[in-house]
Design a protein around this motif. Structure first.
Motif, mmCIF file in Angstrom:
data_model
loop_
_atom_site.group_PDB
_atom_site.id
_atom_site.type_symbol
_atom_site.label_atom_id
_atom_site.label_comp_id
_atom_site.label_asym_id
_atom_site.label_seq_id
_atom_site.Cartn_x
_atom_site.Cartn_y
_atom_site.Cartn_z
ATOM 1 N N GLU A 6 33.224 36.283 43.502
ATOM 2 C CA GLU A 6 34.552 36.457 42.983
ATOM 3 C C GLU A 6 34.677 37.946 42.568
ATOM 4 O O GLU A 6 35.690 38.154 41.813
ATOM 5 N N GLU A 58 38.577 37.728 37.612
ATOM 6 C CA GLU A 58 37.720 37.941 38.830
ATOM 7 C C GLU A 58 38.629 38.649 39.687
ATOM 8 O O GLU A 58 40.066 38.978 39.577
ATOM 9 N N TYR A 81 39.411 32.572 36.890
ATOM 10 C CA TYR A 81 38.688 31.709 37.923
ATOM 11 C C TYR A 81 39.552 30.676 38.071
ATOM 12 O O TYR A 81 39.922 30.110 36.965
#
Lengths: 127, 617
Positions: B55, B69, B95
């Motif tokens: 990520e 991310e 995320y």
């Protein structure tokens, strides 16, 4: 540079703890300064600066200061919400530098909310 | 007095995130903060590898613990304006939960992090690896102080023995026992050595520790040095890890300046200096005796043991070599005790283990888990399952010395003993996950190509034997396999294992043996049916479209570089075999599993002219 002793290690550790309590999430109190357009126009920046200065001067490491947007009560800005662990959050209104300093001393450090500046007990949740 | 920051942004400065542009992101943030006069209120720290490399570039905002991310320089403005000034975390950069796609703001709620226990990686993403004060703030060098000032070498060894710590480099030899053996040898010169020659394809555990927390390695070495009575230490790192070398060098200089390395450390009377030795990246130099020859300036080749290095090691002096992760585990054992350490894990495999999770898995990255955790938990809960919803086929553990573990053994607990039962090894911690698009014969061939290249050439069985095995595998994958090849491979493997001097040769056949053990039918279909069912071996496959399930979406036709696929929209498509180059892009693209593989000769039984007619129809 002189050689370190165990005492030096402990001293460095104590000095650096402040920055680390932020990263490790160990807090006794959290202050949210409402910094939406209304709050900023009313002087929230000064309130934030004064608070950070007080925390710095008192060498306190377990108080988290964060900002949030408009609390919806634009007429009563600058506002801040103080949450001391184990106590309900308190919302303060019409703040200025001196008021936040007093709140810091009496409420955050002393544990007694400053009733004359308080609007209400309770807070909105973030996220 | 310096103003104390209100917010800290921990930006990942591991090799993966730097490659992804995290230094440019840092610059953008610095510019944006300066423009808003927030530079002294908000602090940016470049950390070591965060672990969630898939990520990256990653940024974590404290105190809120918000996980961002895939940051780009353009995101800096948004985060500063929204999150730092107005206190509104930016959802679109958080995320996303893979199934429902909703954002998970707080790092510790993300499943990838939730199941992990950080010990060797205890400072992961929390410190600036280039600041010794950050390390000290997290109890750094307190264990060294305790070991040097309050403990005898025997007491240190006893504590490490109680902990049950075993070598994290792969062999799993008990660390305390190794130290004890060396401690008992009388010599005026002894060496403490750190093995940072990480060479398994896809493995980056030690790299991340050296880059992200170099002082933990130094502290572990100081403690071990006192335990065995070492007078000098070396860290052997390959030159292809430039960031690890740089950060270790900075750490060594900082420790020397402060008297944490050198004469009379912390006033304890114990002296140790540590130097870095850069290796050229030969796989065999991860083997202990070869590594020592390499430091001596000789060609890195193993020598017979005994004598073991604890008696005759570097320059024939008693030496202890431990892996990077082993050393990183030592300081907490000294601080919290051996009993604390073995509270996690199983009886014989205590503590935690770092793994580099990679391959066909959603959450590629670096993880640390308690020993004894089932493979299934690692792959499905932490790893987030197989990419694009495909089917799990095997997980490769232990790199070129390890083996492939199939689906029915996924409940195997990750311990040294249980993994060996499967034919693989825990190894240094490389974990490559493979889906059903992988051909296991090709996987075995890949690892054997690696060991054939890396064999130092000293022992004939390893030098020639791996080459002969590789030739056989090449024949099998190119359609020249014949009856008896599998048996020949097994036979050769036994000889190589029995007759090679060092771990490289003794384990090189493992990938072949485990794939034969668990995927024998794949070898057989390659040899007998001339059919690579996964469609990897180009000379052993025919791709065709199943007209019964094809929806006519046209995705395959769009990716075909040969324009060999045709068909009307929403009607079954077909592949022109005379044009197909078997690049298998259609096979990987089809979401309905309608592109199938068949044996090499599936259409050749019919007359080619007839077939062409059929395709035209």
């Amino acid at each position: 540079m002189p050689k370190l002793t165990v005492e030096d290690l402990k001293r460095i550790k104590a000095q650096e703890r402040a920055a680390f309590s932020l990263r490790e999430g160990k807090f006794r109190a959290k202050v949210t300064v409402h910094m939406g357009t209304c709050g900023l126009a009313a002087g929230a920046r000064d309130v934030m600066d004064a608070l950070l200065e007080e925390i710095n001067n008192a060498n306190v490491t377990d108080v988290m200061v964060t900002s949030s947007g408009c609390a919806g009560l634009c007429a009563k800005e600058p506002m801040a919400t103080v949450e001391v662990a184990g106590q309900p959050p308190v919302k303060y209104v019409f703040l200025n530098k001196d008021k936040i300093k007093r709140i810091f001393k009496e409420h955050i450090q002393g544990g007694n909310p400053v009733e004359e500046y308080a609007l209400v007990v309770g807070s909105e949740t973030a996220y | 007095m310096e103003k104390r920051p209100r917010i800290t942004l921990m930006l990942c400065g591991g090799t993966g995130c730097i490659a992804g542009g995290s230094l440019k992101v840092k610059e953008a943030f610095e510019k944006e903060l300066a423009a808003n006069r927030l530079s002294d209120e908000i602090n940016i720290v470049l950390t070591g590898c965060n672990g969630f490399c898939a990520e990256g570039p990653i940024g974590i905002v404290y105190p809120d613990d918000i996980f961002y991310e895939k940051l780009t320089p353009d995101d800096a403005k948004l985060i500063v304006q929204e999150h730092f000034i107005k206190g509104r975390p930016v959802e679109k950069l958080m995320y996303k939960e893979p199934v429902k796609k909703h954002a998970i703001p707080v790092m510790k709620d993300i499943p990838f992090f939730k199941h992990q226990v950080l010990r060797a990686l205890r400072n992961k993403g929390l410190i600036d690896p280039e600041r010794i004060e950050d390390y000290i703030a997290r109890d750094g060098y307190m264990a060294a102080a305790k070991a040097l000032l309050e403990m005898t070498p025997e007491e240190i060894i006893k504590e490490v023995k109680i902990s049950g710590l075993r070598g994290r480099g792969g062999a799993g030899f008990p660390t305390g026992l190794k130290w004890e053996l060396c401690n008992k040898v009388k010599s005026d010169t002894k060496f403490i050595l750190c093995n940072g020659d990480e060479g398994d394809p896809g493995a980056f555990m030690d790299r991340s520790i050296m880059e992200g927390d170099p002082h933990s390695v130094l502290e572990g070495m100081i403690i071990a040095g006192k335990a065995i009575g070492a007078t000098k230490g070396y860290i052997y790192v390959r030159a292809e890890y430039p960031l690890a070398v740089k950060r270790l060098q900075i750490a060594i200089e900082q420790a020397r300046e402060r008297g944490l390395l050198g004469e009379d450390i912390l006033g304890s009377g114990y002296s140790l200096d540590i130097e870095i030795y850069q290796g050229a990246g030969a796989f065999v130099c991860g083997e202990e005796t070869a590594l020592m020859r390499s430091i001596e300036g000789k060609r890195g080749m193993p020598r017979p043991r005994p004598p073991f290095p604890v008696y005759k090691g570097l320059w024939d002096k008693p030496s202890v070599l431990n892996n990077v992760e082993t050393f990183a585990n030592v300081p907490p054992i000294i601080l919290h005790g051996g009993e604390w350490f073995k509270s996690l894990g199983t009886e014989k495999s205590t503590g935690t283990k770092v793994f580099a999770l990679t391959g066909a898995i959603n959450n590629v990255g670096l993880i640390e888990v308690p020993m004894g955790i089932p493979l299934r938990t690692i792959i499905y809960d932490i790893g987030g399952g197989i990419k694009r919803g495909r089917k799990f086929k095997a997980v490769q553990l232990g790199g070129p010395s390890g083996g492939c573990i199939p689906e029915h053994l996924l409940d195997t607990p990750v311990t040294y003993e249980d993994i060996v039962q499967t034919g693989a090894i825990v190894g240094s911690g490389g974990m490559v996950v493979m889906d059903d698009l992988n051909c296991m014969v090709s996987v075995a061939k890949f690892f054997l190509e690696f060991t054939t290249d890396e064999s130092c050439g000293k022992c004939t069985p390893c030098r020639i034997g791996t080459k002969v095995m590789l030739d056989l595998l090449t024949d099998i994958t190119e359609g020249r396999g014949k009856e008896g090849d599998i048996e020949t491979l097994e036979d050769l493997a036994k000889d190589i294992i029995a007759a090679s001097l060092c771990g490289l040769g003794q384990t090189a056949p493992n990938p072949v043996l485990t794939t034969i053990k668990y995927f024998r039918e794949e070898y057989e279909s390659h040899i007998k049916e001339k059919w690579c069912k996964a469609g990897v071996c180009r000379s052993l496959v025919t791709f065709y479209i199943d007209p019964n399930t094809c929806t006519g979406c046209g995705a395959c036709a769009r990716v075909c570089p040969q324009k060999a696929i045709s068909g009307e929209r929403k009607k079954p498509h077909s592949i022109d075999q005379s044009l197909c180059i078997r690049c298998r892009q259609c096979y990987e693209t089809c979401r309905f599993n309608s592109v199938k593989t068949g044996p090499r000769d599936m259409f050749k039984k019919e007359e080619p002219a007839e077939l062409l007619e059929e395709v035209k129809k």
